[in-house]
Motif scaffolding. Structure first.
Motif, PDB file in Angstrom:
ATOM      1  N   VAL A 178       0.833  -1.241  -0.073  1.00 53.06           N
ATOM      2  CA  VAL A 178      -0.049  -0.011  -0.049  1.00 53.06           C
ATOM      3  C   VAL A 178       1.014   1.193   0.022  1.00 53.06           C
ATOM      4  CG1 VAL A 178      -1.817   1.240   1.180  1.00 53.06           C
ATOM      5  CG2 VAL A 178      -1.812  -1.243   1.173  1.00 53.06           C
ATOM      6  N   ILE A 179       0.691   1.863  -1.063  1.00 54.99           N
ATOM      7  CA  ILE A 179       1.642   3.199  -1.196  1.00 54.99           C
ATOM      8  C   ILE A 179       0.949   4.414  -0.699  1.00 54.99           C
ATOM      9  CG2 ILE A 179       3.559   2.136  -2.778  1.00 54.99           C
ATOM     10  CD1 ILE A 179       1.786   4.580  -4.397  1.00 54.99           C
ATOM     11  N   GLU A 180      -0.368   4.491  -0.890  1.00 53.47           N
ATOM     12  CA  GLU A 180      -1.209   5.517  -0.664  1.00 53.47           C
ATOM     13  C   GLU A 180      -2.642   4.955  -0.199  1.00 53.47           C
ATOM     14  OE1 GLU A 180      -3.026   9.109  -3.287  1.00 53.47           O
ATOM     15  OE2 GLU A 180      -1.226   8.122  -4.021  1.00 53.47           O
ATOM     16  N   LYS A 181      -2.933   5.577   0.676  1.00 62.03           N
ATOM     17  CA  LYS A 181      -4.403   5.212   1.364  1.00 62.03           C
ATOM     18  C   LYS A 181      -5.062   6.659   1.524  1.00 62.03           C
ATOM     19  CE  LYS A 181      -6.338   2.494   5.029  1.00 62.03           C
ATOM     20  NZ  LYS A 181      -5.951   1.248   5.723  1.00 62.03           N
ATOM     21  N   ASN A 182      -6.203   6.673   1.069  1.00 59.16           N
ATOM     22  CA  ASN A 182      -7.043   7.888   1.212  1.00 59.16           C
ATOM     23  C   ASN A 182      -8.438   7.506   1.490  1.00 59.16           C
ATOM     24  OD1 ASN A 182      -4.966   9.695   0.470  1.00 59.16           O
ATOM     25  ND2 ASN A 182      -5.284   8.735  -1.717  1.00 59.16           N
ATOM     26  N   ARG A 183      -9.255   8.360   2.320  1.00 59.21           N
ATOM     27  CA  ARG A 183     -10.693   8.336   2.472  1.00 59.21           C
ATOM     28  C   ARG A 183     -11.457   9.012   1.527  1.00 59.21           C
ATOM     29  NH1 ARG A 183     -11.768   6.170   7.409  1.00 59.21           N
ATOM     30  NH2 ARG A 183     -14.013   6.481   7.079  1.00 59.21           N
ATOM     31  N   VAL A 184     -12.463   8.611   1.094  1.00 56.25           N
ATOM     32  CA  VAL A 184     -13.045   9.280  -0.046  1.00 56.25           C
ATOM     33  C   VAL A 184     -13.693  10.492   0.783  1.00 56.25           C
ATOM     34  CG1 VAL A 184     -13.882   7.326  -1.599  1.00 56.25           C
ATOM     35  CG2 VAL A 184     -15.225   7.943   0.354  1.00 56.25           C
ATOM     36  N   GLU A 185     -13.870  11.645  -0.009  1.00 51.85           N
ATOM     37  CA  GLU A 185     -14.294  12.826   0.521  1.00 51.85           C
ATOM     38  C   GLU A 185     -15.506  13.421  -0.366  1.00 51.85           C
ATOM     39  OE1 GLU A 185     -11.654  15.989   1.064  1.00 51.85           O
ATOM     40  OE2 GLU A 185     -10.230  14.615   1.804  1.00 51.85           O
ATOM     41  N   ARG A 186     -16.829  13.527   0.219  1.00 53.21           N
ATOM     42  CA  ARG A 186     -17.852  14.104  -0.615  1.00 53.21           C
ATOM     43  C   ARG A 186     -17.589  15.428  -1.287  1.00 53.21           C
ATOM     44  NH1 ARG A 186     -22.996  11.168   0.936  1.00 53.21           N
ATOM     45  NH2 ARG A 186     -24.477  12.228  -0.361  1.00 53.21           N
ATOM     46  N   THR A 187     -17.820  15.326  -2.557  1.00 49.03           N
ATOM     47  CA  THR A 187     -17.658  16.309  -3.446  1.00 49.03           C
ATOM     48  C   THR A 187     -18.716  17.301  -3.521  1.00 49.03           C
ATOM     49  OG1 THR A 187     -16.469  17.123  -5.830  1.00 49.03           O
ATOM     50  CG2 THR A 187     -18.012  15.343  -5.542  1.00 49.03           C
ATOM     51  N   ASP A 188     -18.394  18.662  -4.093  1.00 44.16           N
ATOM     52  CA  ASP A 188     -19.547  19.486  -4.205  1.00 44.16           C
ATOM     53  C   ASP A 188     -20.608  19.143  -5.497  1.00 44.16           C
ATOM     54  OD1 ASP A 188     -19.069  21.028  -1.903  1.00 44.16           O
ATOM     55  OD2 ASP A 188     -17.769  22.298  -2.956  1.00 44.16           O
ATOM     56  N   THR A 189     -19.950  18.794  -6.615  1.00 40.27           N
ATOM     57  CA  THR A 189     -20.198  18.445  -8.054  1.00 40.27           C
ATOM     58  C   THR A 189     -19.843  16.988  -8.305  1.00 40.27           C
ATOM     59  OG1 THR A 189     -18.395  19.867  -8.849  1.00 40.27           O
ATOM     60  CG2 THR A 189     -20.478  20.726  -8.652  1.00 40.27           C
ATOM     61  N   VAL A 190     -20.499  16.434  -9.363  1.00 44.18           N
ATOM     62  CA  VAL A 190     -19.929  15.066  -9.914  1.00 44.18           C
ATOM     63  C   VAL A 190     -20.113  15.195 -11.297  1.00 44.18           C
ATOM     64  CG1 VAL A 190     -20.719  12.436 -10.173  1.00 44.18           C
ATOM     65  CG2 VAL A 190     -20.670  13.764  -8.039  1.00 44.18           C
ATOM     66  N   ARG A 191     -19.091  15.075 -12.142  1.00 44.57           N
ATOM     67  CA  ARG A 191     -19.214  15.488 -13.467  1.00 44.57           C
ATOM     68  C   ARG A 191     -19.116  14.031 -14.318  1.00 44.57           C
ATOM     69  NH1 ARG A 191     -16.511  19.556 -11.416  1.00 44.57           N
ATOM     70  NH2 ARG A 191     -17.658  21.517 -11.533  1.00 44.57           N
ATOM     71  N   GLY A 192     -20.004  13.987 -15.350  1.00 45.01           N
ATOM     72  CA  GLY A 192     -19.834  12.670 -16.656  1.00 45.01           C
ATOM     73  C   GLY A 192     -19.961  11.568 -15.897  1.00 45.01           C
ATOM     74  N   ILE A 193     -20.194  10.956 -14.788  1.00 41.45           N
ATOM     75  CA  ILE A 193     -20.325   9.552 -14.430  1.00 41.45           C
ATOM     76  C   ILE A 193     -21.902   9.356 -14.128  1.00 41.45           C
ATOM     77  CG2 ILE A 193     -19.981   9.741 -12.152  1.00 41.45           C
ATOM     78  CD1 ILE A 193     -17.462   7.504 -13.169  1.00 41.45           C
ATOM     79  N   LEU A 194     -22.757  10.053 -14.101  1.00 37.18           N
ATOM     80  CA  LEU A 194     -24.227  10.085 -13.803  1.00 37.18           C
ATOM     81  C   LEU A 194     -25.191  10.507 -15.054  1.00 37.18           C
ATOM     82  CD1 LEU A 194     -24.586  11.121 -10.031  1.00 37.18           C
ATOM     83  CD2 LEU A 194     -24.367   8.883 -10.850  1.00 37.18           C
ATOM     84  N   VAL A 195     -26.221   9.645 -15.348  1.00 34.49           N
ATOM     85  CA  VAL A 195     -26.910  10.158 -16.225  1.00 34.49           C
ATOM     86  C   VAL A 195     -28.230  10.747 -15.657  1.00 34.49           C
ATOM     87  CG1 VAL A 195     -28.740   9.244 -18.067  1.00 34.49           C
ATOM     88  CG2 VAL A 195     -26.212   8.188 -17.696  1.00 34.49           C
ATOM     89  N   CYS A 196     -28.779  11.889 -16.331  1.00 36.30           N
ATOM     90  CA  CYS A 196     -29.965  12.592 -15.826  1.00 36.30           C
ATOM     91  C   CYS A 196     -30.989  11.630 -16.155  1.00 36.30           C
ATOM     92  CB  CYS A 196     -29.865  13.951 -16.357  1.00 36.30           C
ATOM     93  SG  CYS A 196     -31.363  15.013 -15.681  1.00 36.30           S
ATOM     94  N   PRO A 197     -32.103  11.468 -15.303  1.00 35.66           N
ATOM     95  CA  PRO A 197     -33.153  10.661 -15.693  1.00 35.66           C
ATOM     96  C   PRO A 197     -34.239  11.428 -16.330  1.00 35.66           C
ATOM     97  CG  PRO A 197     -33.278  11.333 -13.197  1.00 35.66           C
ATOM     98  CD  PRO A 197     -31.990  11.840 -13.855  1.00 35.66           C
ATOM     99  N   ASN A 198     -33.986  12.811 -16.452  1.00 33.01           N
ATOM    100  CA  ASN A 198     -35.008  13.579 -17.214  1.00 33.01           C
ATOM    101  C   ASN A 198     -34.689  13.523 -18.668  1.00 33.01           C
ATOM    102  OD1 ASN A 198     -36.609  15.527 -18.426  1.00 33.01           O
ATOM    103  ND2 ASN A 198     -35.951  17.549 -17.261  1.00 33.01           N
TER     104      ASN A 198
END
Length: 161
Positions: free
Chosen positions: A91-111
C-alpha cells in the motif's frame, strides 16, 4: 488459516476499495465500468464482517487506479470508503473518499428532456446535496438511494466532450 477462513490473494498493482457500504460492491464495479468483458482481475467481498460498521464490501481491482470523477461518485454510495493504491504488493497511498460539491460525467440525468440527453456536446454535472444530487442543467434531483441506478456504465457522460 482455519477451515472457516477464505483467503483472497494480494494484488501486485492496482486499487483496493475498502469499507464500501454493505451491498454496494456491484455498484462500485458499475461506476468503474467493469462488467467482466474487459478482462480485469477483480476480487469482491460482500457483506464481510467489520468491527467498525458491522458489515462492509471490499473491491480489489488489479492494474487500475481510479480517476477523481470515479472517486467522487463512490463518495455518494460509499461515504466511508477508503481507497488503497497498491504497487508491488505494498500500500503506497491510502485515502478516504471525500464528498465533493459536484459530480461530472459519470451519472445520467433521468429527465429525458434534459440537454445532457439531447445528443449535445454537454457533459452531465450534478450538484451534491445532503440526500442526493441535483442536475446542474434541469434541476432534476436523484435521491441518494437511487444514485446507483443512474451510473453511466457506458461512459456516455464522458464521451460528449
Amino acid at each position: 488459516m482455519t477451515d472457516k477462513e477464505l483467503r483472497v490473494s494480494k494484488i501486485r498493482d492496482g486499487t483496493v476499495i475498502d469499507h464500501v457500504t454493505a451491498g454496494q460492491a456491484l455498484n462500485v464495479l458499475a461506476i468503474l465500468g467493469i462488467d467482466g468483458s474487459g478482462g480485469e482481475s477483480v476480487s469482491i467481498g460482500m457483506n464481510v464482517p467489520s468491527d467498525k460498521v458491522g458489515q462492509k464490501d471490499v473491491v480489489k481491482v488489479e492494474g487500475r487506479e481510479l480517476s477523481q470523477s470515479e472517486v467522487d461518485v463512490l463518495s455518494l454510495i460509499a461515504p466511508e470508503a477508503t481507497i488503497n493504491i497498491i504497487r508491488d504488493f505494498d500500500v503506497i497511498e491510502k485515502n478516504r473518499v471525500e464528498r465533493t460539491d459536484t459530480v461530472r460525467g459519470i451519472l445520467v440525468c433521468p429527465n429525458r428532456n434534459c440537454i445532457t440527453n439531447a445528443d449535445e456536446p454537454v457533459r452531465t454535472e450534478f450538484e451534491v446535496l445532503d440526500d442526493g444530487v441535483r442536475c446542474a442543467y434541469c434541476d432534476t434531483i436523484i435521491r441518494e438511494h437511487d444514485v446507483a441506478e443512474h451510473i453511466d456504465a457506458r461512459g456516455a457522460g464522458e464521451t460528449a466532450l
